[in-house]
Design an enzyme around this catalytic site. Structure first.
Site, PDB file in Angstrom:
ATOM      1  N   TYR A 328       0.850  -1.190   0.000  1.00 16.10           N
ATOM      2  CA  TYR A 328       0.000   0.000   0.000  1.00 16.10           C
ATOM      3  C   TYR A 328       0.888   1.243   0.000  1.00 16.10           C
ATOM      4  O   TYR A 328       1.742   1.422   0.859  1.00 16.10           O
ATOM      5  CB  TYR A 328      -0.886  -0.035   1.240  1.00 16.10           C
ATOM      6  CG  TYR A 328      -2.037   0.951   1.288  1.00 16.10           C
ATOM      7  CD1 TYR A 328      -2.192   1.978   0.353  1.00 16.10           C
ATOM      8  CD2 TYR A 328      -2.995   0.850   2.277  1.00 16.10           C
ATOM      9  CE1 TYR A 328      -3.238   2.859   0.407  1.00 16.10           C
ATOM     10  CE2 TYR A 328      -4.066   1.738   2.360  1.00 16.10           C
ATOM     11  CZ  TYR A 328      -4.180   2.740   1.428  1.00 16.10           C
ATOM     12  OH  TYR A 328      -5.238   3.626   1.496  1.00 16.10           O
ATOM     13  N   CYS A 329       0.701   2.106  -1.002  1.00 14.76           N
ATOM     14  CA  CYS A 329       1.417   3.391  -1.102  1.00 14.76           C
ATOM     15  C   CYS A 329       2.933   3.144  -1.096  1.00 14.76           C
ATOM     16  O   CYS A 329       3.440   2.372  -1.903  1.00 14.76           O
ATOM     17  CB  CYS A 329       0.967   4.319   0.020  1.00 14.76           C
ATOM     18  SG  CYS A 329       1.540   6.037  -0.161  1.00 14.76           S
ATOM     19  N   ILE A 330       3.678   3.774  -0.182  1.00 21.02           N
ATOM     20  CA  ILE A 330       5.124   3.573  -0.148  1.00 21.02           C
ATOM     21  C   ILE A 330       5.465   2.124   0.189  1.00 21.02           C
ATOM     22  O   ILE A 330       6.537   1.627  -0.166  1.00 21.02           O
ATOM     23  CB  ILE A 330       5.778   4.549   0.859  1.00 21.02           C
ATOM     24  CG1 ILE A 330       7.302   4.540   0.716  1.00 21.02           C
ATOM     25  CG2 ILE A 330       5.370   4.234   2.276  1.00 21.02           C
ATOM     26  CD1 ILE A 330       7.987   5.575   1.580  1.00 21.02           C
TER      27      ILE A 330
END
Length: 590
Positions: A328-330
């Protein structure tokens, strides 16, 4: 009776004055505790101001008529406005134009902005001033597009900061509330301000949610499970099955380490963690350590090593040779680095990968352009060299100014001018429960990925390898969100396009970075777009051919995932040696 009321009012006024005096002293003491930071993390560098000054001087020398035209236009609009106000005062009636834009701007919803001469004058002149400032910035011939973008962004920040709604004397809602409460709202507002400054070490960071309304593990983040591994950088949680049989291939979610994992388990009705478990999957989730200054030398390579350690632990616990990974994301960006390294090493343990709102190609920086230039990154570098970490409140403040009216000025008005208590809102509570970033990892990410874009270019150097997007060749699915301002879906799509997999899928959910992902089927709120595996064109081409599906993307993704998840086997309750979920790391605050 009237005398008694007067005495009571006088007593209340005296009490409020005493409270204000005490609070003012506390505020001064709290502000004195504000740490000294490098100027680079507080404002754009001097180079931007110098370049803007040079562009203005150049325009004045070469095209003075353009500057004079701007001034004439501004003064003409101002004089016309005042002439109209005088006319309406003479008639004794205020008739604001219907298309003045106030209705579209939620800051000016109070009817007094249209009907009262004073407030209408203030609002209209603010709008004239704002437009003049935007025009002046946009018409400067800056040296490059980046400087032009940053100047426009800074101009808009100044415009938002000086909105009349941000000041008591020009905010009708705040004045009405003060009159209704006989000044009590102003005292409570000052109390709220002092509380925020004291709780943030001298920084004026407005509280977005009631910090006393939630307790992780009690009324949020309550999915049942066990901490099955605890390491320096992470705790690994295995969630308890809710079905008699589960898919043989386990799933592991790598959340971003700038926030806590329980965004995926705020409450039972919108918990992705619970939903995945209820579909019959073995689910592991990483809970990242909230680093203190002793983690200063922890870099991206250490996080990739932690990913590999997590996979080792899952293989040991389940005796399964394969797993499905979600980032998720980074957390997805680092999953990409990990998968590229594994591919070069010949490690094929990951059966499929899913990316939630993940950026891997940073050639376009979108709304983060102001924060990814050398002056700001140099300031962060100096800050982390001094303190060892990039403090969570600095990260939160930076992200908040991407949506300043919603996340800074609006909450400040409600808290400090209206005297309202922060709402008991679980999402906003989570948003404020951020984590610090290790110093080295912060610079690795900002320099190597965001600025130099090494995953797309020369390759990101790690553990004797140079890692590229094209190294990722396993089946993958990516979810972008239509209005995501942190990881715009088009940028995410372009990164997926460059991965080497022959089996890849993209899903675009309606809504933004959080609501687009945390979108349970039961809500039937946001739909999603699905398309084929054709990544030959541009994201606009993909969207034009994509099909819209009402409701959550979760079932569409699960149907895809099922093909990589093996047969059904009897479920087993996790054997935790480190306590129940949500573990101990999620509670750490520094």
């Amino acid at each position: 009776m009237g005398g008694a009321q007067t005495l009571a009012a006088t007593g209340q006024l005296a009490e409020n004055m005493e409270r204000i005096e005490s609070l003012t002293q506390r505020l001064a003491a709290a502000l004195a505790q504000k740490p000294m930071r490098d100027p680079g993390v507080e404002a754009p560098g001097a180079d931007l101001m110098v370049n803007a000054g040079m562009a203005w001087a150049k325009m004045w020398a070469e095209q003075p008529a353009r500057i004079l035209e701007q001034q004439v236009k501004y003064w003409g609009a101002t004089l016309a406005h005042y002439a109209e106000m005088q006319s309406q005062f003479a008639r004794g009636k205020m008739t604001a134009p219907e298309d003045d834009g106030a209705e579209a701007d939620k800051r000016f919803r109070n009817p007094l902005w249209r009907s009262h001469p004073y407030f209408n004058t203030v609002k209209t002149q603010y709008q004239i001033n704002a437009q003049a400032m935007r025009d002046a910035a946009e018409e400067l011939d800056m040296l490059n597009e980046t400087d032009q973008y940053r100047l426009n962004w800074l101009t808009n920040q100044i415009i938002d900061m000086f909105a009349p709604t941000n000041f008591f004397a020009t905010n009708p809602d705040a004045i009405e509330r003060a009159l209704e409460t006989e000044g009590e709202s102003l005292v409570k507002g000052l109390e709220n301000l002092v509380r925020d400054v004291e709780s943030h070490g001298g920084e004026m960071v407005v509280s977005l949610a009631d910090n006393n309304a939630f307790a992780v593990g009690e009324n949020i983040g309550t999915a049942k499970g066990e901490v099955v591994r605890q390491e320096k950088l992470y705790e690994l949680i295995q969630f308890s099955p809710t079905t008699e049989k589960v898919r043989a291939t386990p799933i592991v979610i790598f959340p971003p380490w700038i926030n806590k994992f329980y965004i995926l388990d705020l409450k039972p009705e919108n918990s992705l963690i619970r939903w995945i478990v209820d579909q019959g999957y073995k689910l592991f989730v990483v809970s990242w350590k909230n680093p203190d200054p002793s983690y200063a030398d922890t870099g991206l390579e250490d996080y990739v090593s932690a990913y590999l350690s997590v996979m080792d632990a899952i293989e040991e616990i389940t005796a399964e040779p394969k797993l499905n990974a979600i980032g998720y994301c980074i957390g997805g960006t680092t999953l990409t680095l990990t998968l590229a390294l594994m591919a070069q090493r010949g490690d094929d343990r990951v059966n499929s990968a899913t990316f939630f709102t993940t950026l891997t190609d940073f050639s376009e920086q979108g709304e983060f352009v102001p924060f990814l230039q050398d002056d700001f990154v140099d300031g962060i570098t100096a800050e982390v060299e001094r303190s060892g970490i990039f403090a969570s409140q600095l990260m939160t403040r930076t992200m908040s100014f991407l949506r300043a009216n919603d996340l800074v000025w609006g909450p400040a008005i409600r808290s400090y001018l209206m005297g309202e208590a922060p709402p008991a809102f679980d999402l906003l509570y989570w948003n404020g429960d951020a984590t610090n970033l290790p110093g080295k990892m912060t610079i690795d990410y900002l320099r190597g990925l965001c600025q130099q874009n090494l995953l797309v270019g020369d390759g990101y150097p790690m553990m004797g390898h140079k890692l590229h997007l094209s190294d990722v060749k396993l089946p993958l699915c990516a979810i972008g969100c239509e209005t995501d301002h942190i990881a715009p879906w088009k940028y995410s799509w372009r990164g997926i396009k460059q991965m080497g997999s022959d089996n890849k899928r993209f899903i675009m959910s309606e809504s933004g970075h959080i609501a687009g992902i945390v979108n349970p089927p039961s809500k039937k709120k946001y739909g999603h777009y699905t398309g084929d595996g054709d990544f030959s064109g541009e994201p606009e081409d993909w969207l034009e051919k994509a099909s819209f599906n009402p409701g959550s993307w979760w079932p569409s993704w699960e149907k895809w995932l099922r093909d990589f998840s093996g047969e059904q086997v009897p479920a087993r309750v996790p054997d935790g040696r480190f306590g129940p979920a949500p573990g101990s790391y999620v509670h750490q605050k520094y």
